[in-house]
Each structure stands twice: as structure tokens, then as C-alpha cells.
Design an enzyme around this catalytic site. Structure first.
Site, PDB file in Angstrom:
ATOM      1  NE  ARG A 239      -4.251  -1.487   0.143  1.00 19.82           N
ATOM      2  CZ  ARG A 239      -4.343  -2.558  -0.636  1.00 19.82           C
ATOM      3  NH1 ARG A 239      -3.360  -2.872  -1.466  1.00 19.82           N
ATOM      4  NH2 ARG A 239      -5.416  -3.318  -0.612  1.00 19.82           N
ATOM      5  CD  GLU A 268      -3.044   3.296  -5.209  1.00 21.75           C
ATOM      6  OE1 GLU A 268      -4.097   2.712  -5.506  1.00 21.75           O
ATOM      7  OE2 GLU A 268      -2.045   2.717  -4.791  1.00 21.75           O
ATOM      8  CG  HIS A 286      -3.191  -0.719  -6.718  1.00 27.37           C
ATOM      9  ND1 HIS A 286      -3.526  -0.057  -5.561  1.00 27.37           N
ATOM     10  CD2 HIS A 286      -3.051  -2.027  -6.378  1.00 27.37           C
ATOM     11  CE1 HIS A 286      -3.596  -0.922  -4.565  1.00 27.37           C
ATOM     12  NE2 HIS A 286      -3.314  -2.127  -5.038  1.00 27.37           N
TER      13      HIS A 286
HETATM   14  C1  GLV Z   1      -4.669  -5.287  -3.904  1.00 25.74           C
HETATM   15  O1  GLV Z   1      -3.956  -4.366  -3.673  1.00 25.74           O
HETATM   16  C2  GLV Z   1      -5.238  -6.120  -2.891  1.00 25.74           C
HETATM   17  O2  GLV Z   1      -5.088  -5.813  -1.699  1.00 25.74           O
HETATM   18  O3  GLV Z   1      -5.869  -7.134  -3.238  1.00 25.74           O
END
Ligand code: GLV
Length: 324
Positions: A239, A268, A286
Site C-alpha cells: 500500500r 491514489e 496498482h
Molecule cells: C490489492 O492491492 C489487494 O489488496 O488485493
């Protein structure tokens, strides 16, 4: 009457068909429920919520969702959900572990190769018509064999990355709250570090594979970036807020580290403007779990948790419920 299920974004058809056999779908458009206000409005009649990692399922949202019984996140990370607030109201919360592990392991390995071998910079050079012939000193990068991959957060995804890195001849070191069981450590020949700073000091590549919690917020800050070797790379597919992005942008500019491969960002979808300009950063939107197979599996796992809760199954019969 069929239960109502709010699905905040378009997801694979197979999942919608599966959920539709059980409930009435309220289908959101892209980004439609990314504010608390819109989400509260959408949840007024919903029994279940299938949401994205970008959906802000805060205490305020949960307290203003009168019929909500279950929240299933279309992601393994669930820092977007106030789980305590949900549990206080007896609302079940589910995530999607396991099904995305291999896709993310593949992706982390690809990102590591892309940044250490300068794929993006070199491709841009070619697309701009600058390639005039093979260059003995062009786009030299770091070889992986014999280098140490330091992983912070050696859960399922960290381990899948480590297995791939072993196949490329890398040594594995890691930091976790607790050391892994011996069989896993032996299979990876992995060395445990109690102190993540020491790991940052010694690793050639530092990879973040931990969840975002109060304890991991800005875990990689100015101090950590300063103690990393100047030839080292940072990989982050966890993250964004695990890294102080402004400090990272400075470190990349000043050559404190060699480069960064980033799939996640602090705010984001915003990305720090200096990271956008940084030639030594490979930055992606992402997409670590973005394969057809995995996104369908994520959706089915989330959908099944919703159906199970609404059917009144016991918590112990729903493997992906978040407890505690
Ligand atoms: C993606 O970032 C997830 O947490 O599945």
C-alpha cells in the site's frame, strides 16, 4: 424478496451472474462510490456491499448503512474498511486471501526486473527514435544473481515473491513480526531479521509486502532511505502509505537509492509529481493482481462470502471472514 447487493464497480461477468442468482444487484459505475456521501446514499437499501480497495468504508459509512449485514472487499488488503466499526454493528467483513498470491508474486518479480534492467527508460528511448544501434554501455542495470532480496512482510505474497527470486539466484532475507516456521525458512534458505532497519541497511532490494496498519504507515521514511545502500532498489506492491512518498521522490532524485518499482501510491490515484518525472522509478497503476484468472477468482471468493453470510452460515464455515 431478494437481498440487495451493492457492487461498487464493474467486475467480471461471471461474478455478477453468480451473485444475481441469489440477490438483486445494484451496479455502480467506475468511481461512483468513492466518497462517503455517495456510498452512504447507495447503501440505504443494501443488505450487502461488494466494494473495492478504493471504497471508503469508514465508521461514518457503516453507522449510516441501516440494513448492511456483510462487506466483502474485492482485495486482500482491507485498510479501506473500519473493521472494528463493522464488527461493533455485527456486520461481517471478508477479504480475498490466497487467490491473488501467485499473480502478485509474478508481478513483483516482473517489476523487479523492469526497474533493475531499466525496461521503461529503454523502451521510451527506442520509441523516441533514439536507438541508433547496439550500445556496449547503454542501459546497464543490476544483475539479480547473488543479490539479497529483503522482504518486509513475509506473508503469502512475500513468500511467493521470494520463491521466484530464489529461482533467479537471489538470497532471501526478511523481517516479520515473528519468524516463519522452520520448513518455510529452509525451503527459501531465508534469513530472519528482527530489526527492519538492519534489513534495509543490508538488502540490495527492499520489498514491501506488509499490510498498511498504524504500525507500518511510513515504515519507509527519510531515515530508512538514507541507510539503504545507494545501489539498492525499493519495490512496493503493498500500500502506498507504507512509504513516505515525498521522501522517496527526494531519495531517487538525489541518488540515495538506485531506483524504485512502485505499483501503489500514497494518495491514489494521485502520484507525487516528482515520481512521475523520475527516470529511475518504474510506476504502475496498482495492477499487481490484474490477470483475468485472478480477478475472476477474487470476485467469486468475495461473492461467496456475501452469499454465505446472507444464507445465515456460521462464521466458521466462511474461510475468508476477517475475525478479531
Ligand atoms: C490489492 O492491492 C489487494 O489488496 O488485493
Amino acid at each position: 424478496m431478494k437481498p440487495k447487493i451493492l457492487v461498487t464497480e464493474p467486475i467480471p461477468d461471471k461474478v455478477i451472474t453468480h451473485l444475481s442468482s441469489f440477490g438483486k444487484i445494484i451496479q455502480g459505475e467506475r468511481g461512483e462510490y468513492n466518497t462517503e456521501e455517495d456510498l452512504i446514499a447507495g447503501l440505504q437499501h443494501a443488505d450487502a456491499l461488494l466494494c473495492m480497495l478504493s471504497t471508503p468504508v469508514s465508521r461514518k459509512v457503516i453507522e449510516n448503512a441501516p440494513k448492511l449485514k456483510v462487506i466483502a472487499n474485492f482485495a486482500v488488503g482491507y485498510d479501506n474498511i473500519d473493521v472494528n466499526a463493522a464488527h461493533e454493528k455485527g456486520i461481517r467483513v471478508a477479504n480475498t486471501p490466497d487467490v491473488l498470491t501467485e499473480a502478485c508474486g509474478d508481478f513483483a518479480m516482473g517489476l523487479l526486473m523492469a526497474v533493475t534492467r531499466k525496461f521503461n527508460e529503454a523502451e521510451q528511448y527506442l520509441r523516441e527514435g533514439k536507438f541508433k544501434g547496439w550500445e556496449p554501455l547503454g542501459f546497464l542495470g543490476m544483475e539479480l544473481r547473488g543479490k539479497t532480496l529483503g522482504i518486509i512482510g513475509m506473508g503469502r505474497i512475500g513468500q511467493s515473491f521470494a520463491h521466484r527470486a530464489r529461482a533467479f539466484g537471489m538470497n532471501i532475507a526478511y523481517h516479520n513480526r515473528n519468524p516463519l516456521p522452520d520448513d518455510i525458512t529452509h525451503a527459501l534458505d531465508a534469513v530472519y531479521y528482527t530489526d527492519h532497519r538492519q534489513l534495509a541497511r543490508e538488502a540490495d532490494v527492499l520489498s514491501l509486502n506488509c499490510p498498511l496498519t498504524e504500525g507500518t504507515h511510513h515504515l519507509v521514511d527519510e531515515d530508512i532511505l538514507k541507510i539503504m545502500p545507494d545501489h539498492a532498489y525499493l519495490i512496493n506492491i503493498s500500500r502506498g502509505p507504507v512509504v513516505d512518498e515525498a521522501a522517496l521522490a527526494r531519495a531517487l532524485k538525489e541518488g540515495q537509492i538506485a531506483g524504485a518499482g512502485l505499483d501503489v501510491f500514497e494518495e491514489e490515484p494521485e502520484v507525487h509529481p516528482e515520481l512521475i518525472q523520475a527516470p529511475n522509478a518504474t510506476i504502475l497503476p496498482h495492477i499487481a493482481s490484474a490477470t483475468f484468472e485472478t480477478r475472476e477468482a477474487i470476485g467469486m471468493l468475495a461473492a461467496n462470502a456475501i452469499i454465505s453470510v446472507l444464507k445465515g452460515k456460521k462464521d466458521s464455515e466462511i474461510p475468508n471472514l476477517i475475525t478479531g
